[in-house]
Scaffold this motif. Structure first.
Motif, PDB file in Angstrom:
ATOM      1  N   ARG A   1       4.947   3.679  10.756  1.00 40.15           N
ATOM      2  CA  ARG A   1       3.384   4.161  10.679  1.00 40.15           C
ATOM      3  C   ARG A   1       3.509   5.774  11.178  1.00 40.15           C
ATOM      4  N   GLN A   2       2.899   6.552  10.737  1.00 43.45           N
ATOM      5  CA  GLN A   2       2.837   8.260  11.072  1.00 43.45           C
ATOM      6  C   GLN A   2       0.816   8.323  10.913  1.00 43.45           C
ATOM      7  N   SER A   3       0.101   7.491  11.134  1.00 39.69           N
ATOM      8  CA  SER A   3      -1.487   7.785  10.916  1.00 39.69           C
ATOM      9  C   SER A   3      -1.567   6.559  12.106  1.00 39.69           C
ATOM     10  N   LYS A   4      -2.703   7.036  13.382  1.00 42.17           N
ATOM     11  CA  LYS A   4      -3.056   5.965  14.377  1.00 42.17           C
ATOM     12  C   LYS A   4      -4.267   5.172  13.530  1.00 42.17           C
ATOM     13  N   ARG A   5      -4.763   5.174  12.249  1.00 45.70           N
ATOM     14  CA  ARG A   5      -5.211   4.066  11.732  1.00 45.70           C
ATOM     15  C   ARG A   5      -4.250   3.155  11.397  1.00 45.70           C
ATOM     16  N   CYS A   6      -2.975   3.736  10.773  1.00 44.87           N
ATOM     17  CA  CYS A   6      -1.849   2.398  11.092  1.00 44.87           C
ATOM     18  C   CYS A   6      -2.336   0.717  11.670  1.00 44.87           C
ATOM     19  N   LYS A   7      -2.372  -0.204  11.378  1.00 46.94           N
ATOM     20  CA  LYS A   7      -2.563  -1.560  12.797  1.00 46.94           C
ATOM     21  C   LYS A   7      -0.862  -1.785  13.220  1.00 46.94           C
ATOM     22  N   ARG A   8       0.004  -1.928  12.185  1.00 45.49           N
ATOM     23  CA  ARG A   8       1.361  -2.387  11.850  1.00 45.49           C
ATOM     24  C   ARG A   8       2.314  -1.350  11.213  1.00 45.49           C
ATOM     25  N   ASP A   9       3.523  -1.075  11.513  1.00 42.54           N
ATOM     26  CA  ASP A   9       4.380  -0.552  10.698  1.00 42.54           C
ATOM     27  C   ASP A   9       4.683  -1.677   9.568  1.00 42.54           C
ATOM     28  N   GLY A  10       5.130  -0.966   7.757  1.00 46.79           N
ATOM     29  CA  GLY A  10       5.639  -1.339   7.376  1.00 46.79           C
ATOM     30  C   GLY A  10       4.574  -0.518   6.103  1.00 46.79           C
ATOM     31  N   PRO A  11       4.855  -1.128   4.772  1.00 50.76           N
ATOM     32  CA  PRO A  11       5.863  -2.434   3.846  1.00 50.76           C
ATOM     33  C   PRO A  11       7.213  -2.226   3.291  1.00 50.76           C
ATOM     34  N   GLY A  12       8.208  -3.203   3.600  1.00 47.21           N
ATOM     35  CA  GLY A  12       9.161  -2.917   3.318  1.00 47.21           C
ATOM     36  C   GLY A  12       8.956  -1.995   1.486  1.00 47.21           C
ATOM     37  N   ALA A  13       9.206  -1.356   0.504  1.00 52.11           N
ATOM     38  CA  ALA A  13       9.226  -0.309  -0.349  1.00 52.11           C
ATOM     39  C   ALA A  13      10.561   0.453  -0.825  1.00 52.11           C
ATOM     40  N   VAL A  14      10.702   1.017  -1.942  1.00 57.05           N
ATOM     41  CA  VAL A  14      10.699   1.349  -2.176  1.00 57.05           C
ATOM     42  C   VAL A  14      10.377   3.158  -2.217  1.00 57.05           C
ATOM     43  N   LEU A  15      11.346   4.507  -1.846  1.00 52.00           N
ATOM     44  CA  LEU A  15      10.538   5.394  -1.279  1.00 52.00           C
ATOM     45  C   LEU A  15      11.197   6.268  -2.203  1.00 52.00           C
ATOM     46  N   ILE A  16      10.828   7.106  -2.050  1.00 49.06           N
ATOM     47  CA  ILE A  16      10.860   8.307  -2.936  1.00 49.06           C
ATOM     48  C   ILE A  16       9.387   9.986  -2.741  1.00 49.06           C
ATOM     49  N   GLU A  17      10.388  10.245  -1.543  1.00 50.73           N
ATOM     50  CA  GLU A  17       9.651  11.434  -1.206  1.00 50.73           C
ATOM     51  C   GLU A  17       8.847  12.721  -2.209  1.00 50.73           C
ATOM     52  N   ASN A  18       7.632  12.373  -1.435  1.00 49.20           N
ATOM     53  CA  ASN A  18       7.063  13.729  -2.541  1.00 49.20           C
ATOM     54  C   ASN A  18       7.575  14.879  -2.533  1.00 49.20           C
ATOM     55  N   GLY A  19       8.189  15.491  -1.532  1.00 52.05           N
ATOM     56  CA  GLY A  19       8.598  16.533  -1.767  1.00 52.05           C
ATOM     57  C   GLY A  19      10.075  16.580  -3.205  1.00 52.05           C
ATOM     58  N   ALA A  20      10.428  15.699  -3.382  1.00 54.68           N
ATOM     59  CA  ALA A  20      11.018  15.038  -4.634  1.00 54.68           C
ATOM     60  C   ALA A  20      10.916  15.661  -6.087  1.00 54.68           C
ATOM     61  N   PHE A  21       9.311  15.668  -6.199  1.00 55.55           N
ATOM     62  CA  PHE A  21       8.404  16.085  -7.675  1.00 55.55           C
ATOM     63  C   PHE A  21       8.470  17.558  -7.855  1.00 55.55           C
ATOM     64  N   TYR A  22       8.955  18.336  -6.525  1.00 53.59           N
ATOM     65  CA  TYR A  22       8.113  20.137  -6.561  1.00 53.59           C
ATOM     66  C   TYR A  22       9.709  20.426  -6.738  1.00 53.59           C
ATOM     67  N   SER A  23       9.512  21.886  -7.173  1.00 56.79           N
ATOM     68  CA  SER A  23      10.729  23.048  -7.519  1.00 56.79           C
ATOM     69  C   SER A  23       9.894  23.605  -6.548  1.00 56.79           C
ATOM     70  N   ALA A  24      10.639  23.912  -5.081  1.00 50.79           N
ATOM     71  CA  ALA A  24       9.910  25.021  -4.581  1.00 50.79           C
ATOM     72  C   ALA A  24      10.058  26.364  -5.057  1.00 50.79           C
ATOM     73  N   ALA A  25      11.494  26.619  -5.521  1.00 58.04           N
ATOM     74  CA  ALA A  25      11.424  27.559  -5.932  1.00 58.04           C
ATOM     75  C   ALA A  25      11.032  28.272  -6.547  1.00 58.04           C
TER      76      ALA A  25
ATOM     77  N   ARG B   1      -2.767 -10.309   6.420  1.00 60.68           N
ATOM     78  CA  ARG B   1      -2.089  -9.165   5.539  1.00 60.68           C
ATOM     79  C   ARG B   1      -0.252  -9.462   5.887  1.00 60.68           C
ATOM     80  N   PRO B   2       1.210  -9.591   4.442  1.00 61.47           N
ATOM     81  CA  PRO B   2       1.966  -9.161   5.243  1.00 61.47           C
ATOM     82  C   PRO B   2       2.805  -8.428   5.193  1.00 61.47           C
ATOM     83  N   VAL B   3       3.995  -7.571   6.013  1.00 62.94           N
ATOM     84  CA  VAL B   3       4.388  -6.122   6.187  1.00 62.94           C
ATOM     85  C   VAL B   3       5.983  -6.946   6.756  1.00 62.94           C
ATOM     86  N   LYS B   4       6.595  -5.723   6.207  1.00 57.89           N
ATOM     87  CA  LYS B   4       7.777  -5.626   6.431  1.00 57.89           C
ATOM     88  C   LYS B   4       8.699  -4.190   6.395  1.00 57.89           C
ATOM     89  N   ASN B   5       9.416  -4.458   7.957  1.00 57.48           N
ATOM     90  CA  ASN B   5       9.796  -3.033   7.275  1.00 57.48           C
ATOM     91  C   ASN B   5      11.305  -2.584   7.855  1.00 57.48           C
TER      92      ASN B   5
END
Length: 103
Positions: free
Chosen positions: A6-30, A95-99
């Motif tokens: 969790r990164q936000s204090k609004r999240c009560k638990r860690d999780g879930p298991g997922a496939v991550l694509i970093e948002n920055g991967a969608f951009y060309s910085a140049a 609700r189920p949570v997996k990390n």
């Protein structure tokens, strides 16, 4: 949050298991813009996205970037956005949570 921590204090638990694509991967910085559609589609294919893809983040804000890139640029059918994201999901302890390490 590669491991679903969790990164936000609004999240009560860690999780879930997922496939991550970093948002920055969608951009060309140049070029200061999204990658071309075929490059975004390659990221989607590598991650194994499909018609059951749901984008989410901690509070719902950044999930819209992933939704736009996958749905509108890459043309992945059926991509959905969970706007409540982890802050809403983890508010219900039933609700189920997996990390763990990203796949």
């Amino acid at each position: 949050p590669r491991e679903g921590r969790r990164q936000s204090k609004r999240c009560k638990r860690d999780g879930p298991g997922a496939v991550l694509i970093e948002n920055g991967a969608f951009y060309s910085a140049a070029e200061k813009r999204f990658l071309p559609a075929d490059a975004v589609k390659a990221l989607a294919d590598q991650a194994g996205t499909g018609d059951a893809t749901i984008t989410f983040c901690n509070t719902g804000h950044l999930a819209s970037v992933s939704w736009f890139a996958l749905s509108e640029l890459a043309g992945v059918d059926g991509v959905r956005l969970y706007d409540g994201s982890m802050s809403e999901w983890t508010a219900d302890p039933a609700r189920p949570v997996k990390n763990g390490p990203a796949a």
